[in-house]
Motif scaffolding. Structure first.
Motif, mmCIF file in Angstrom:
data_model
loop_
_atom_site.group_PDB
_atom_site.id
_atom_site.type_symbol
_atom_site.label_atom_id
_atom_site.label_comp_id
_atom_site.label_asym_id
_atom_site.label_seq_id
_atom_site.Cartn_x
_atom_site.Cartn_y
_atom_site.Cartn_z
ATOM 1 N N LYS A 224 0.850 -1.176 0.000
ATOM 2 C CA LYS A 224 0.000 0.000 0.000
ATOM 3 C C LYS A 224 0.900 1.246 0.000
ATOM 4 C CE LYS A 224 -0.493 -0.083 5.075
ATOM 5 N NZ LYS A 224 -1.465 -0.187 6.192
ATOM 6 N N PRO A 225 0.390 2.370 -0.466
ATOM 7 C CA PRO A 225 1.210 3.593 -0.522
ATOM 8 C C PRO A 225 1.663 4.034 0.869
ATOM 9 C CG PRO A 225 -0.765 3.807 -1.868
ATOM 10 C CD PRO A 225 -0.938 2.555 -1.073
ATOM 11 N N ASN A 226 2.917 4.438 0.954
ATOM 12 C CA ASN A 226 3.484 4.969 2.188
ATOM 13 C C ASN A 226 4.421 6.130 1.822
ATOM 14 O OD1 ASN A 226 4.081 5.143 4.952
ATOM 15 N ND2 ASN A 226 5.893 3.843 4.714
ATOM 16 N N GLU B 157 8.503 12.483 2.053
ATOM 17 C CA GLU B 157 8.971 13.674 1.338
ATOM 18 C C GLU B 157 10.057 13.319 0.331
ATOM 19 O OE1 GLU B 157 10.213 16.608 4.094
ATOM 20 O OE2 GLU B 157 8.226 16.866 5.001
ATOM 21 N N LYS B 158 10.912 12.369 0.695
ATOM 22 C CA LYS B 158 11.996 11.990 -0.201
ATOM 23 C C LYS B 158 11.498 11.110 -1.349
ATOM 24 C CE LYS B 158 15.647 12.183 3.304
ATOM 25 N NZ LYS B 158 16.740 11.425 3.996
ATOM 26 N N ASN B 159 10.490 10.299 -1.072
ATOM 27 C CA ASN B 159 9.997 9.370 -2.093
ATOM 28 C C ASN B 159 8.469 9.298 -2.054
ATOM 29 O OD1 ASN B 159 9.575 7.393 -3.976
ATOM 30 N ND2 ASN B 159 10.715 5.802 -2.897
ATOM 31 N N PRO B 160 7.795 10.139 -2.827
ATOM 32 C CA PRO B 160 6.322 10.155 -2.826
ATOM 33 C C PRO B 160 5.716 8.853 -3.347
ATOM 34 C CG PRO B 160 7.228 12.136 -3.835
ATOM 35 C CD PRO B 160 8.358 11.193 -3.674
ATOM 36 N N GLN B 161 6.508 8.069 -4.088
ATOM 37 C CA GLN B 161 5.990 6.829 -4.677
ATOM 38 C C GLN B 161 6.269 5.595 -3.810
ATOM 39 O OE1 GLN B 161 4.186 7.080 -7.407
ATOM 40 N NE2 GLN B 161 4.590 9.291 -7.444
ATOM 41 N N GLN B 162 6.783 5.789 -2.612
ATOM 42 C CA GLN B 162 7.179 4.665 -1.769
ATOM 43 C C GLN B 162 5.963 3.803 -1.400
ATOM 44 O OE1 GLN B 162 9.641 5.696 1.558
ATOM 45 N NE2 GLN B 162 9.273 3.771 2.644
ATOM 46 N N MET B 163 6.190 2.489 -1.384
ATOM 47 C CA MET B 163 5.145 1.538 -1.022
ATOM 48 C C MET B 163 5.561 0.781 0.239
ATOM 49 S SD MET B 163 2.930 2.002 -3.454
ATOM 50 C CE MET B 163 1.852 0.576 -3.402
ATOM 51 N N LYS B 164 4.582 0.381 1.018
ATOM 52 C CA LYS B 164 4.839 -0.333 2.266
ATOM 53 C C LYS B 164 4.150 -1.692 2.216
ATOM 54 C CE LYS B 164 4.149 -0.082 7.285
ATOM 55 N NZ LYS B 164 3.576 0.702 8.401
ATOM 56 N N ALA B 165 4.887 -2.728 2.609
ATOM 57 C CA ALA B 165 4.317 -4.073 2.637
ATOM 58 C C ALA B 165 3.455 -4.260 3.881
ATOM 59 C CB ALA B 165 5.434 -5.115 2.612
ATOM 60 N N TYR B 166 2.408 -5.057 3.755
ATOM 61 C CA TYR B 166 1.560 -5.368 4.910
ATOM 62 C C TYR B 166 0.927 -6.740 4.710
ATOM 63 C CZ TYR B 166 -2.654 -4.368 2.158
ATOM 64 O OH TYR B 166 -3.661 -4.391 1.215
ATOM 65 N N LEU B 167 0.426 -7.308 5.801
ATOM 66 C CA LEU B 167 -0.233 -8.607 5.764
ATOM 67 C C LEU B 167 -1.744 -8.411 5.722
ATOM 68 C CD1 LEU B 167 1.870 -10.543 8.428
ATOM 69 C CD2 LEU B 167 2.056 -10.685 5.948
#
Length: 393
Positions: free
Chosen positions: A138-140, A143-153
């Motif tokens: 899901k999106p996370n 400021e440094k990386n607006p496209q960063q994604m975060k893993a989750y269960l």
């Protein structure tokens, strides 16, 4: 041993093709280590009974899952060494399945593997299946990386205690590979090459037929329904395939075949919609009441209210281009006795008589011997009675 000796980067192979007699799982550990970065790994498996899940305990011990297990198993072996795979083409033809994957290195990409795998809940009554992803992103943004994604269960379970379609319980299988199993661009290139060079391939028409079907498959739908099995579950005459495909398209959902089965339906439409189509068909071709009364699952399915507007009008785009063009879409054994036979038997000693000949009339002979022994015992008893209890000599 040859593959293990080529684990160093400078010695790795550009391509490795595994085509053993039966189960390839024992070769996967060495194979994923001996392919160079971006190299090609091809794996063939002929033990279809195991792959299809007919023997779940054998299937688990060899592969670690029950459905779409080949790709999942290759990926699990690769992940142990910081490597991952990308499927290019996965086919089921004749008596085997065959997968083509590229192997890459990158521990960070191994963390994404859980988002490509799922467990599957399959209903014991109507065979409906529900996938449970083992991971997701899901999106996370930062400021440094607006496209960063975060893993989750993801939360579990995705189904209730009883199936909403037939009120039965579920079996649990997996993990299975639920990401796409083909690379459309790769398949298109291969198909074009074969079409332009048919004289180079003795089975060009078969290759073109399989690849045409693969290109038409819905890539974001992992599993498929078998239409005749669904209709048979409620004791109904199976509707024409084009009518079913038209009804799904009329309901606003995409549909395709799977190249693996002539009666397959791949669609993202909910199972409720498919059963509504079948219930609508039953109104025109009613099932015998006696069969419904004797089958509580079929009765539960058929008696539910139709909640989706169903239109059975045939439409032109329900007929796939591969069918219109007369492609060899579903493969058949080309000659009698095609496919793997039994393992060769070794005859030990001078007696080379086959087992079937050895055992011929064995049962009847044993019965005759038993009758003779029984008759002999009766004679002995009679003799004892006539001689005061002592057997006459």
């Amino acid at each position: 041993m040859l593959m293990y000796k080529h684990k160093p980067n400078t010695k790795r192979f550009a391509a490795v093709d595994l085509d053993p007699y039966g189960c390839p799982s024992v070769f996967l550990d060495s194979a994923v280590q001996s392919v160079q970065d971006g190299g090609l790994l091809l794996v063939t498996a002929t033990d279809m009974a195991v792959l299809a899940g007919n023997s779940p305990e054998t299937c688990y011990s060899k592969y670690g899952a029950a459905l779409r297990i080949m790709l999942q198993c290759i990926e699990s072996h690769a992940n142990r060494y910081g490597r991952y795979t990308t499927p290019l083409l996965s086919i089921s033809a004749d008596f085997y399945i065959r997968v083509f994957v590229k192997v890459y290195s990158g521990a960070i990409h191994c963390k994404k593997t859980t988002s490509k795998l799922s467990m599957v809940y399959q209903c014991t009554g109507c065979d409906n299946f529900t996938l449970q992803p083992m991971g997701a992103f899901k999106p996370n943004p930062t400021e440094k990386n607006p496209q960063q994604m975060k893993a989750y269960l993801p939360a579990v379970p995705p189904v209730g205690e009883f199936c909403v379609n037939c009120n039965q319980r579920h079996h649990l299988g997996g993990p299975l590979w639920s990401a796409p199993i083909h690379d459309e661009a790769f398949v298109a290139r291969v198909l074009t090459h074969v079409e332009d060079n048919m004289h180079l391939f003795g089975t060009a028409r078969r290759i073109m037929g399989v690849l045409s079907m693969v290109r038409e498959e819905l890539q974001d739908v992992p599993l498929y329904y078998t239409m005749d099995k669904m209709f048979g579950r409620v004791h109904l005459e199976t509707m024409p395939m084009l009518v079913m495909r038209s009804a799904i398209l009329n309901a606003g959902y995409k549909v395709s075949y799977s190249h693996a089965s002539r009666m397959s339906i791949k669609t993202a439409a909910p199972a409720q919609v498919l059963w509504d189509i079948i219930r609508t068909w039953e109104q025109i071709h009613p099932v015998k009441q006696a069969k419904l009364e004797a089958d509580i699952v079929a009765k539960f399915i058929i008696k539910q209210e139709v909640k989706t507007p169903i239109d059975l009008t045939e439409r032109q785009d329900a007929n796939p281009s591969s069918r219109r063009e007369g492609r060899v879409r579903f493969q058949f054994n080309p000659t009698p006795h095609w496919g793997p036979g039994s393992r060769a038997a070794v005859n030990v000693g001078d007696d080379k008589m086959s087992k079937s000949i050895k055992n011929q009339n064995k049962y009847s002979k044993s019965k005759k011997n038993a009758k003779r022994q029984h008759s002999s015992s009766e004679d002995d008893e009679r003799k004892k009675a006539n001689t005061g209890g002592e057997t006459a000599l």
